[in-house]
Design an enzyme around this catalytic site. Structure first.
Site: not given
Length: 226
Positions: A187-189
């Site tokens: 993931g992811s951000r």
């Protein structure tokens, strides 16, 4: 290709498991040679996909006291003024970078300075583009007092696939721009929060490289003469 330390154990045991299953199939299911070959091919593809996920490519790291570099590879999905409640409790400009499964998932210090705040938050696993993922998902929050003066907050956020965030910093540490501060497995951000008068150097939808792409420039604090 260099493999990141966070992936070596996973890759080793995954390779052993795939080899064991394939050997077992070839011994117990020898009459179905076509199926065995298809399964072996699928196993190889799955392992190669996992291998590329944990790759650690060489980067020409950029360092400058008032420039903010991308903390991760990915695509810029948010640039907006928001209220940041955890540390600043005021309005900051947020820049968010979304990492797809094919991106490198190393996270890097966007600025050099001293870590003034760190906190790990257990949480949910909403999809990374969900508006509430910044406050509801598993995440870490790091605040660095930059060499230029302003404080910069950056946050690792797990997504629907991510199940473990790794970090290498603690309060009081001195960090260098572009160096690794963590890793998000599957993931992811990453969100970055800067003062609202910061000059943004990227646009929504732009693809960036961690440690190399300049995403913003801080306004330096001029020391008083009195």
């Amino acid at each position: 290709m260099k493999i990141h330390k966070e992936g070596r154990r996973i890759l080793f045991f995954t390779l052993l498991a795939l080899l064991a299953v394939n050997l077992l199939l070839f011994r117990l299911n020898a009459q179905n040679d076509t199926f065995n070959k298809i399964f072996a091919g699928a196993s190889a593809v799955a392992f190669l996909l996992l291998l590329q996920f944990f790759r650690s490519p060489f980067r020409n790291l950029l360092t400058h006291e008032d420039l903010i570099v991308a903390p991760a590879d990915g695509k810029v999905v948010v640039i907006e003024d928001v209220h940041e409640p955890e540390y600043f409790d005021d309005v900051r400009k947020q820049i968010s970078i979304f990492m797809s499964p094919i991106n490198v998932h190393i996270t890097r210090n966007p600025i050099s300075g001293i870590v003034r705040y760190f906190k790990y938050h257990p949480g949910n696993y909403l999809v990374a583009w969900h508006p509430k993922s910044s406050t509801k998902n598993e995440r870490t929050t790091v605040v660095v007092q930059s060499e230029a003066g302003p404080f910069v907050l950056f946050r690792q956020i797990a997504g629907a696939m991510a199940r473990r965030i790794v970090w290498y910093v603690n309060e009081g540490d001195e960090v260098s721009q572009g160096e690794e501060f963590g890793f998000i497995k599957f993931g992811s951000r990453v969100d970055v929060f800067v003062p609202v008068d910061t000059e943004i150097r990227v646009q929504i939808g732009e693809k960036v490289k961690g440690g190399e792409t300049i995403i913003a420039q801080l306004k330096t604090e001029t020391p008083s003469l009195f």
